[in-house]
Design an enzyme around this catalytic site. Structure first.
Site, PDB file in Angstrom:
ATOM      1  N   CYS A  54      37.882 -48.939 -13.540  1.00  0.00           N
ATOM      2  CA  CYS A  54      38.966 -48.090 -13.036  1.00  0.00           C
ATOM      3  C   CYS A  54      39.736 -48.862 -11.955  1.00  0.00           C
ATOM      4  O   CYS A  54      39.166 -49.697 -11.256  1.00  0.00           O
ATOM      5  CB  CYS A  54      38.380 -46.804 -12.442  1.00  0.00           C
ATOM      6  SG  CYS A  54      39.646 -45.682 -11.820  1.00  0.00           S
ATOM      7  N   ASP A  56      40.681 -47.793  -9.294  1.00  0.00           N
ATOM      8  CA  ASP A  56      40.347 -47.245  -7.972  1.00  0.00           C
ATOM      9  C   ASP A  56      39.964 -48.355  -6.988  1.00  0.00           C
ATOM     10  O   ASP A  56      39.137 -49.221  -7.302  1.00  0.00           O
ATOM     11  CB  ASP A  56      39.177 -46.256  -8.130  1.00  0.00           C
ATOM     12  CG  ASP A  56      38.969 -45.410  -6.892  1.00  0.00           C
ATOM     13  OD1 ASP A  56      38.739 -45.986  -5.816  1.00  0.00           O
ATOM     14  OD2 ASP A  56      39.047 -44.174  -7.002  1.00  0.00           O
ATOM     15  N   ARG A  58      38.129 -48.365  -4.571  1.00  0.00           N
ATOM     16  CA  ARG A  58      36.734 -48.347  -4.085  1.00  0.00           C
ATOM     17  C   ARG A  58      35.749 -48.952  -5.083  1.00  0.00           C
ATOM     18  O   ARG A  58      34.545 -48.961  -4.828  1.00  0.00           O
ATOM     19  CB  ARG A  58      36.313 -46.900  -3.782  1.00  0.00           C
ATOM     20  CG  ARG A  58      37.119 -46.238  -2.699  1.00  0.00           C
ATOM     21  CD  ARG A  58      36.935 -44.742  -2.722  1.00  0.00           C
ATOM     22  NE  ARG A  58      37.462 -44.152  -3.966  1.00  0.00           N
ATOM     23  CZ  ARG A  58      37.405 -42.857  -4.269  1.00  0.00           C
ATOM     24  NH1 ARG A  58      36.839 -42.016  -3.421  1.00  0.00           N
ATOM     25  NH2 ARG A  58      37.902 -42.396  -5.402  1.00  0.00           N
ATOM     26  N   HIS A 110      33.193 -44.457 -12.540  1.00  0.00           N
ATOM     27  CA  HIS A 110      32.640 -44.217 -11.195  1.00  0.00           C
ATOM     28  C   HIS A 110      32.745 -42.746 -10.817  1.00  0.00           C
ATOM     29  O   HIS A 110      33.531 -41.993 -11.415  1.00  0.00           O
ATOM     30  CB  HIS A 110      33.377 -45.085 -10.163  1.00  0.00           C
ATOM     31  CG  HIS A 110      34.817 -44.706  -9.965  1.00  0.00           C
ATOM     32  ND1 HIS A 110      35.257 -43.987  -8.879  1.00  0.00           N
ATOM     33  CD2 HIS A 110      35.917 -44.925 -10.728  1.00  0.00           C
ATOM     34  CE1 HIS A 110      36.571 -43.806  -8.976  1.00  0.00           C
ATOM     35  NE2 HIS A 110      36.991 -44.368 -10.089  1.00  0.00           N
ATOM     36  N   CYS A 113      36.151 -39.974  -9.182  1.00  0.00           N
ATOM     37  CA  CYS A 113      37.317 -40.609  -9.828  1.00  0.00           C
ATOM     38  C   CYS A 113      38.494 -39.627  -9.865  1.00  0.00           C
ATOM     39  O   CYS A 113      38.385 -38.524 -10.423  1.00  0.00           O
ATOM     40  CB  CYS A 113      36.940 -41.054 -11.249  1.00  0.00           C
ATOM     41  SG  CYS A 113      38.321 -41.852 -12.117  1.00  0.00           S
TER      42      CYS A 113
END
Ligand SMILES: [Zn+2]
Length: 289
Positions: A54, A56, A58, A110, A113
């Protein structure tokens, strides 16, 4: 009001500068350990894994796995989707499989999300994003009863995150590039991971289908490989060396699949590194025969 905008801009600009300064620190740290680090890196890459994760911020794959640049070939998009017609992703897969000769593909989802959360809600997030998230909604719809039987909202999100990874792993198996690679005798493994943002740990998900052969026959493709084309053009008598080679190749494929199934049963999971090494050596031996 204007003063507020100016001070906000100055603050954001210093934060932006901090990111660039971070690069200087990174280079110094690496070169302090090994002076030729970047020179060596510039000579080429030999990653063994393709990771689809992803976008993302993080979930940075190299940091999470303590791997260095050059070790993982990475593709990232919102909610780690494997959409069959995604030209960008398919080019990445083809390059990774046919040119970099990677041996494993990992789909990493994750927790927490935003893409999964948005897909579970009914509020529109915009035309293109709604279209993209529709792929997750399809997974949600298929598993609606299971997801909605959970009471806790976070559990529902985690459940859909996991189911989404499983669905994307299945999309990888259906991919013609991967299926062709298997039929050519290069057994690429596909794994599903869930990175737990709240703990930092990655969980390996047990996926029902571990090989393309276990996939629904509706999606299973048969390729006319170059070697077979040559063989079919010639009227090769049964028992000839060429026919024997084809039989040996087919028997090799079967043994690889049996080996993987056995390992899965014995270990309750797949002991990746050692097994893949064994399989590769086995394939090499068969090809040399
Ligand atoms: Zn995400």
């Amino acid at each position: 009001m204007n003063q507020q905008i100016v001070s906000n801009s100055i603050r954001e600009f210093s934060q932006y500068n901090r990111v660039l300064e971070g690069n200087n620190i990174y280079v110094e740290k690496k070169m302090a350990i090994y002076y030729q680090y970047f020179k060596k890196l510039s000579t080429g890459q030999t990653p063994k894994y393709l990771l689809i994760g992803c976008s993302d911020s993080r979930a940075p794959p190299n940091e999470l796995t303590e791997t260095d640049p050059g070790e993982i070939f990475i593709h990232r998009n919102i909610a780690n989707l494997v959409i069959p017609t995604d030209l960008n992703l398919n080019c990445v897969i083809q390059y990774a499989v046919e040119h970099l000769n990677i041996h494993s593909i990992i789909v990493m989802g994750h927790t927490c999300c935003g893409g999964i959360k948005a897909a579970m809600a009914q509020d529109s997030v915009g035309g293109l994003l709604d279209l993209w998230l529709n792929q997750i909604k399809i997974v949600y719809e298929k598993n609606q009863e299971l997801i909605e039987s959970l009471e806790n909202e976070n559990d529902k999100l985690d459940c859909l995150s996991q189911l989404n990874v499983r669905a994307q792993v299945m999309n990888i198996w259906k991919n013609p590039i991967i299926q062709k690679s298997w039929q050519k005798g290069n057994p690429i493994m596909v794994h599903g991971w869930l990175f737990r943002v709240e703990t930092g740990y990655i969980e390996e998900l047990l996926i029902d289908s571990q090989t393309p052969e276990e996939m629904n026959k509706v999606f299973a493709l048969k390729f006319k490989l170059d070697s077979e084309r040559i063989l079919s053009k010639q009227t090769t008598p049964l028992g000839s060396p060429k026919n024997n080679a084809r039989k040996k190749f087919q028997s090799m494929q079967k043994q690889i699949i049996q080996h993987i199934k056995k390992q899965k049963e014995n270990a309750g999971g797949f002991q990746k590194t050692n097994d893949l090494q064994q399989i590769r050596e086995y394939v090499q031996n068969c090809q040399e025969l």
